[in-house]
Scaffold this motif. Sequence first.
Motif, PDB file in Angstrom:
ATOM      1  N   ARG A  43      -6.285  10.226  -3.332  1.00  0.00           N
ATOM      2  CA  ARG A  43      -6.345   8.762  -3.481  1.00  0.00           C
ATOM      3  C   ARG A  43      -7.394   8.389  -4.540  1.00  0.00           C
ATOM      4  N   ASN A  44      -8.569   9.007  -4.449  1.00  0.00           N
ATOM      5  CA  ASN A  44      -9.638   8.658  -5.390  1.00  0.00           C
ATOM      6  C   ASN A  44      -9.305   9.103  -6.816  1.00  0.00           C
ATOM      7  N   THR A  45      -8.628  10.229  -6.944  1.00  0.00           N
ATOM      8  CA  THR A  45      -8.215  10.696  -8.273  1.00  0.00           C
ATOM      9  C   THR A  45      -7.189   9.726  -8.869  1.00  0.00           C
ATOM     10  N   LEU A  46      -6.286   9.237  -8.006  1.00  0.00           N
ATOM     11  CA  LEU A  46      -5.275   8.276  -8.483  1.00  0.00           C
ATOM     12  C   LEU A  46      -5.944   6.952  -8.907  1.00  0.00           C
ATOM     13  N   PHE A  88       0.829  -1.209   0.000  1.00  0.00           N
ATOM     14  CA  PHE A  88       0.000   0.000   0.000  1.00  0.00           C
ATOM     15  C   PHE A  88       0.859   1.253   0.000  1.00  0.00           C
ATOM     16  N   ILE A  89       0.276   2.289  -0.599  1.00  0.00           N
ATOM     17  CA  ILE A  89       0.877   3.619  -0.481  1.00  0.00           C
ATOM     18  C   ILE A  89      -0.163   4.481   0.213  1.00  0.00           C
ATOM     19  N   LYS A  90       0.277   5.599   0.788  1.00  0.00           N
ATOM     20  CA  LYS A  90      -0.706   6.538   1.337  1.00  0.00           C
ATOM     21  C   LYS A  90      -0.524   7.896   0.673  1.00  0.00           C
ATOM     22  N   THR A  91      -1.610   8.352   0.079  1.00  0.00           N
ATOM     23  CA  THR A  91      -1.594   9.617  -0.655  1.00  0.00           C
ATOM     24  C   THR A  91      -1.787  10.773   0.334  1.00  0.00           C
ATOM     25  N   LYS A  92      -1.795  11.987  -0.199  1.00  0.00           N
ATOM     26  CA  LYS A  92      -1.926  13.165   0.682  1.00  0.00           C
ATOM     27  C   LYS A  92      -3.254  13.119   1.435  1.00  0.00           C
ATOM     28  N   ASN A  93      -4.320  12.800   0.734  1.00  0.00           N
ATOM     29  CA  ASN A  93      -5.652  12.743   1.364  1.00  0.00           C
ATOM     30  C   ASN A  93      -6.577  11.866   0.512  1.00  0.00           C
ATOM     31  N   GLU A  94      -7.838  11.758   0.962  1.00  0.00           N
ATOM     32  CA  GLU A  94      -8.802  10.877   0.281  1.00  0.00           C
ATOM     33  C   GLU A  94      -9.048  11.318  -1.165  1.00  0.00           C
ATOM     34  N   GLU A  95      -9.139  12.626  -1.362  1.00  0.00           N
ATOM     35  CA  GLU A  95      -9.431  13.142  -2.706  1.00  0.00           C
ATOM     36  C   GLU A  95      -8.324  12.730  -3.691  1.00  0.00           C
TER      37      GLU A  95
END
Length: 380
Positions: A303-306, A294-301
Motif C-alpha cells: 500500500r505504501n509503495t503504491l 477504496f482498494i485493499k492491497t496485499k499488505n501495508e508495505e
Amino acid sequence: MKVPFFKTAITGDEEQYVHQVLHDGNSFADKNFISKCENWFAENNGLKNFFLTKSCTHSLELAALTLGIKTGDEVIMPSFGFVACANAIALRGATCLFVDIESTSMNIDAAKIEAAITPKTKAILTINYSGVACDYVAIKKIAHKHQLFIIEDNAHGTGAKQGENSLGSFGDISTFSFDHLKNISCGQGGGIAINNETLLENFFVHYEFGTNRRNFFSGKENRYEWKNLGSNFPLSELNAAMLYSQLENIAKINGRFVQLWNLYFEKLNTLQTQRKISLPELSIDSYHNGHCFFIKTKNEEERNTLILFLTAKEISAQFHYTPLHSSEFGLTAGRFYGNDEFTSTESKRLLRLPLYYNMTDTEINHVISKVLEFYEIDNR
Ligand SMILES: Cc1ncc(COP(=O)(O)O)c(C=O)c1O
C-alpha cells in the motif's frame, strides 16, 4: 496531470444564496436557510427531527450529552473509526469498548457486538463507512434485547439508502457531516437526527446552551435559564445557505460520485480477479452515495509503495483511520474486546483513490491507468 484527492463540489447556486443572506437585513435572525435545510431532511429522508450543527464532531458530542453518557458507562464502537467518535465518549468520562470490523465493508461486525456487552454498556456507536450501512437488522435486534441506544455516525452517508431506508434513520440519534471533504458540504457543518422522540426534550436543552431557551422562544415558558450542560451547537445561516444549494443538487452530486465509483470498480475489477487487490463488497440493497472508493492491497508495505508510486505521478491517494484502540490515547480511553481479526490488518491494506464531484473522465482514467501500471497490467 495533477489529480488531487478531493475537491469540494460547487454546483453554481451557492453564491446566490450566500449573497441573499448577506443582503437581506433579517436573514440571520429569520434562519430561513436553516429551516429549509432541516425541512429538506424531513421531506426527503424521513428525518422529522433533524437539526443543523457546526460539525459532525459537535453532533457526536451532543449525542453523548443527550444520552446522559457518564463516567463508568461503556460504549461499543469500531476501532476503525474517526477520533471524534471516541472523543465524544471519552469527554463524558466513559470508556470506549472497541469491537472488530467486517473485512468486506469495514463497518463494525454486528456478530461480534453481543459478547462485548456488560452491565455498564449504554450504547452502540456505528459508523456507515464510505456511505454504506452497517447491518442494522442485527444491530437493532441486539440493542433492543439489551436496552441499549444506537448512535449512528452517518458522516459519510448523506443521501445514501439501505433498501427503502435513508442512512441516518437507523440510530436513536444519527449524526451527519458537511465538512469540505464530504459529497454535500458547506465548508464546515454537521447535522443530528433525533429519531427516538423520547430524547427530544433533553436534546433541546443541550443543543441550546444548556437552557430551556427553545421553550421560551416558542412561548411555552416565560423565561429561560441554565438547566444542564450545553453549548452553542447550531450552524450559522451563512453556512446553511451554501448547504441548501447543495441539497437541492444532491441527485446531481451523488449521481456523479456513484458514476465515478462504478467506473473505478469496473476497470479495477481485473486486479481483483487476479487476486492482486480486494475491492469493496456491497449488499444487493445498498444504495450508497459513492462517498469514497477504496482498494485493499496485499499488505501495508505494498500500500505504501503504491502511494509513493502515485505521488510521483502527481496523484494523491490516501490511507484512512489508524485504529483507535492501539493509538496513544486509545490505550487509556478504551480497550479492544475479543480478537482483532480484521481491524489492524485491513486498515493497513486500505487505500482511498481520488474521487470528487467535478473529477473529469480523463482524470479518473489517468488514475486507473496508473494503478494498473503499478500492477504491471497492460491497459493500452
Ligand atoms: C466517521 C466520521 N465521523 C465524524 C467525522 C467528523 O466530521 P466533522 O468534520 O464534520 O466534524 C468524520 C470526519 O471526516 C468522520 O469520518
